[in-house]
Write a protein that holds these residues in place. Structure first.
Motif, PDB file in Angstrom:
ATOM      1  N   LYS A 191       0.830  -1.215   0.000  1.00  0.00           N
ATOM      2  CA  LYS A 191       0.000   0.000   0.000  1.00  0.00           C
ATOM      3  C   LYS A 191       0.861   1.261   0.000  1.00  0.00           C
ATOM      4  O   LYS A 191       0.556   2.249  -0.690  1.00  0.00           O
ATOM      5  N   GLU A 248       2.107   1.889  -3.438  1.00  0.00           N
ATOM      6  CA  GLU A 248       1.074   2.457  -4.300  1.00  0.00           C
ATOM      7  C   GLU A 248       0.872   3.940  -4.014  1.00  0.00           C
ATOM      8  O   GLU A 248       0.675   4.747  -4.935  1.00  0.00           O
ATOM      9  N   GLU A 249       0.921   4.323  -2.736  1.00  0.00           N
ATOM     10  CA  GLU A 249       0.743   5.734  -2.390  1.00  0.00           C
ATOM     11  C   GLU A 249       1.912   6.587  -2.876  1.00  0.00           C
ATOM     12  O   GLU A 249       1.718   7.739  -3.267  1.00  0.00           O
TER      13      GLU A 249
END
Length: 820
Positions: free
Chosen positions: A165, A168-169
């Motif tokens: 995650k 992805e950020e």
């Protein structure tokens, strides 16, 4: 003649390690000037000062052509110019608080800027922590700590999801570590499979196989097949194994053979032995080994193919053992250094592994012979002889003698004792080791037949051939133990343990001998040693509990019985023993619970039935005790004891009609039992049946007189035999000592035969004297009447005429046998 300079000429040429003239080497200085060291500017605080570093131009101090102090020997020559020092010139000071060119009293401060981590570096550190956590999960699984392995695997999976995650950020998905993701998912799937959570494991494996990023899908298919195998879905397992075979490259031949073995096992589980044999043949053709060959032999045995069984057995014998012989570890007569090495390596880990491997190989060959010998020929003996001859021609020829002994054991299991004894006696003419082993088996064989004389004989022969044979010593001790000579038995067991401390038979029997002698602490020591060797043997638990019970240490006894009960929760004997412990302590309610459970699992045990019936009688519930005593009477119809107890329960519960009827039935079946007649007289008197009471009273007197006459005849017969024996001893021509020796020998023979005879009856020590007397009365009913007085005529009577027909049994009226 002038002395020659031995070291002359060595300094004529410049050495490549001589740095004295590098300052004047123009080519070297030009090369240095092109590097970062040559272009480095001096520090701000040292500007205007000359340094000794290499610049674009060589630095010269003092007179031209004269090297500085750093390049020449000595600084005391007054050749002009200040001598250069390396430390001060480089901007350093000997003081700890000094920085080059900086006064510590000045207000100037130096600050170091902290290193700033990039986002990629932060994620890399997190990935290292996740990888370490996954490795800890693998180590925990290796230690069989499934709970810790599962927790660490889940934690690593959660942290790895958070890392994805974050990527992805931060738009760092291009640099994602797919290898770490695959490792985390594979570890979680394996831990789910270890915890038998096959559904979750299959879901993760499906994710891995569908994602083309992850490699080695063939191995993943193998793991999926293993899960289906554990779930007993063998068709799906075979499908996955075959898909794995297609995807694994041919270079990994070892893994492909392992998958073939899994396919064969799946076919065996399904009962398709032909397909299993096909896969085993593929493995055996490429990598022949004993395990695969033995499994292939089992498949042929299941198919009943004699020719293939023979061929497979012959191929099995061709496999090399690859284990050094014991001769390689024999001491060298002259080489002391080699003997020291042998002392170290004779019992090291490698040697122990070799022994273990050798035992496995021997067990495989012997088991194969015992399996196929009855199947490859029309009879067992022919097939066994074929196998033994082939073994003698192979590398495993040392097993031929063991196979002959196994042949005798097979005869023994088939209760063909004559052939077993004949086979073992053939070993007496062979070498010492084989003869000792055969004599040991013969001793044990005779011991099983209760022929202790021959058991002693062959045990002595075995010890004569090999006095360090622990099995022979154990057999000798067993013979003395059976003859209740526990001290002598203990001596032989201790000798066996001195030779082989791991002889579990001697250790167990020594504990029993100590218990019989009354040395309970020593008995516990032996059983504790045995418990350390065999942790899962619940029989040892029961023996330890029994010894503690004899010591009146009921807490320890209950503890050990409970441990055994956890392994065998339906064992009625264990439940009965625990109930007996509570009964000894006076807790009859708790004892009743365990005795009742024992009765549920074994309703035919007379001791349990007797205890439960007695418990209900003591609790003033005789009507409930009837149920148990009736079952005992049904199981032992020829024992009058149980019938009397049923009638007694009826009488105590107030049901006199049923009690009277039961006593009449008992009297009809056991007419000589005086106890039954006494109760009949009493009940008939209480119920007002005067005539019947008188009749039974008359029968009681006659029965008592008949017992007295029988006892008198027995005693007179014994006196007559003793008189006759005394007369014979007077007229004997032999010497008295010889006669005593013969009589003692005959008495020993009679004792041995009585021990080994099938007619000997064991007397339960827990029964009371009345039970033993009742059993004797019952046996007397089935014995035909004999005239123990021989030719002495029966006493004449004046009122009763002599019966012309002789009475031969006790089934007739006793009045015909007794005088009025």
């Amino acid at each position: 003649m002038d002395d020659e300079d031995l070291y002359g000429g060595y300094n004529d040429d410049d050495s490549p390690f001589n740095t004295d003239n590098l300052t004047y080497d123009s080519q070297f200085q030009q090369a240095v000037a092109k590097t970062s060291a040559g272009r480095r500017p001096p520090p701000t605080s040292m500007r205007g000062l000359q340094t000794t570093g290499f610049n674009k131009q060589p630095v010269q101090i003092g007179k031209p052509g004269v090297p500085g102090t750093a390049m020449r020997r000595g600084t005391a020559s007054g050749t002009g110019g200040r001598p250069m020092t390396a430390v001060v010139g480089a901007g350093f000071n000997s003081s700890k608080n000094m920085v080059a060119g900086i006064d510590p009293s000045s207000s100037i401060t130096i600050t170091l800027e902290p290193k700033i981590e990039t986002e990629e570096e932060k994620i890399k550190n997190l990935e290292k922590n996740v990888s370490q956590l996954a490795e800890e999960s693998c180590f925990a699984a290796e230690d069989n700590d499934k709970l810790a392995a599962m927790e660490k695997a889940k934690e690593a999976y959660k942290k790895e999801r958070l890392i994805l995650k974050q990527r992805e950020e931060k738009n760092l998905t291009d640099q994602a570590n797919t290898e770490l993701t695959g490792f985390i998912l594979l570890n979680v799937a394996c831990q789910y499979a270890n915890a038998n959570n096959f559904a979750e494991s299959l879901n993760i494996y499906n994710i891995l196989t569908k994602n083309k990023i992850f490699q080695l899908t063939g191995r993943l298919k193998t793991n999926i097949g293993n899960i289906y195998y554990e779930q007993k879905q063998y068709l799906k397992a075979i499908k996955m194994y075959r898909m794995a075979l297609d995807q694994i490259p041919i270079t990994n031949q070892e893994l492909k053979l392992q998958i073939h073995r899994n396919i064969a096992l799946s076919f065996v589980k399904m009962g398709q032995f032909a397909d299993a044999a096909t896969n085993y043949e593929i493995i055996f053709k490429d990598r022949p080994d004993l395990k695969t060959g033995f499994n292939l032999l089992l498949c042929y045995y299941a198919l009943g193919d004699r020719n293939r069984m023979k061929q497979c057995f012959l191929e099995l014998l061709k496999i090399p053992m690859k284990i050094p012989d014991d001769d390689d570890y024999q001491a060298h007569p002259t080489d002391q250094q080699a003997n020291l090495v042998l002392e170290v390596t004779r019992d090291d880990k490698l040697r122990r592994y070799e022994r273990k491997k050798k035992r496995q190989i021997d067990h495989c060959i012997v088991t194969a012979v015992k399996l196929i010998a009855p199947a490859i020929e029309s009879d067992f003996a022919t097939g066994y002889e074929f196998c033994i001859e082939q073994v003698k021609l192979s590398e495993y020829k040392d097993l031929a003698h063991d196979l002959d002994i196994q042949k005798a054991i097979v005869y023994l299991k088939a209760k063909n004792f004559n052939m077993a004894i004949e086979t073992l006696k053939d070993f007496e003419k062979r070498d010492v080791k084989v003869a000792s082993s055969a004599a040991t088996n013969l001793s044990f064989l005779y011991f099983l037949e209760n022929d202790f004389q021959n058991a002693h004989k062959y045990a002595d022969l075995s010890l004569k051939a090999d006095k360090y044979n622990p099995a022979a010593l154990t057999n000798k001790g067993n013979c003395f133990f059976a003859e209740k000579e526990y001290e002598r038995a203990k001596h032989y067991y201790e000798d066996a343990l001195k030779i082989d401390a791991s002889c579990v038979e001697a250790l167990y029997n020594l504990g029993l001998a100590y218990g019989k002698i009354g040395l309970y602490e020593q008995a516990l020591d032996q059983f504790f040693k045995l418990h350390a060797m065999q942790r899962s043997n619940t029989q040892i638990y029961a023996k330890i509990a029994e010894i503690n019970s004899k010591k009146s240490d009921y807490d320890q006894a209950e503890n050990w019985y409970m441990q055994a009960l956890r392994a065998h929760p339906k064992d009625s004997e264990l439940l009965k023993c625990i109930g007996n412990i509570y009964d000894e302590q006076g807790d009859r309610s708790q004892a009743f619970q365990y005795y009742h459970d024992a009765y549920r699992f074994d309703p035919s045990n007379l001791q349990t039935i007797e205890w439960l019936g007695t418990y209900y009688i003591d609790s003033q519930y005789p009507e409930k005790a009837v149920e148990y005593f009736e079952k005992a009477a049904l199981g032992r119809p020829h024992q009058v004891k149980w019938h009397l107890m049923v009638a007694s329960c009826y009488r105590k519960s107030g049901n006199y009609a049923a009690a009277l009827e039961k006593y009449k039935q008992i009297h009809y079946r056991f007419p000589e039992n005086t106890e039954c007649i006494k109760f009949l007289v009493r009940i008939c008197s209480d119920l007002g049946y005067t005539q019947e009471a008188q009749d039974y009273a008359t029968k009681l007197k006659k029965a008592e007189k008949m017992i007295e006459v029988k006892q008198a005849r027995i005693s007179s017969s014994d006196k007559r035999k003793s008189i006759i024996k005394g007369r014979k001893s007077i007229f004997e021509d032999q010497d008295v000592p010889l006669l005593q020796h013969q009589e003692s020998k005959e008495s020993v023979t009679r004792m041995s035969s009585s021990r080994g005879g099938s007619g000997k009856k064991n007397i339960d020590l827990n029964t009371d004297d009345t039970t033993i007397l009742e059993n004797r009365d019952e046996e007397a009913q089935n014995v035909q009447h004999q005239d123990f007085l021989g030719h002495v005529p029966r006493p004449q009577t004046s009122k009763v005429r002599k019966n012309p027909n002789p009475v031969t049994t006790f089934d007739v009226d006793a009045a015909d046998l007794l005088p009025d």
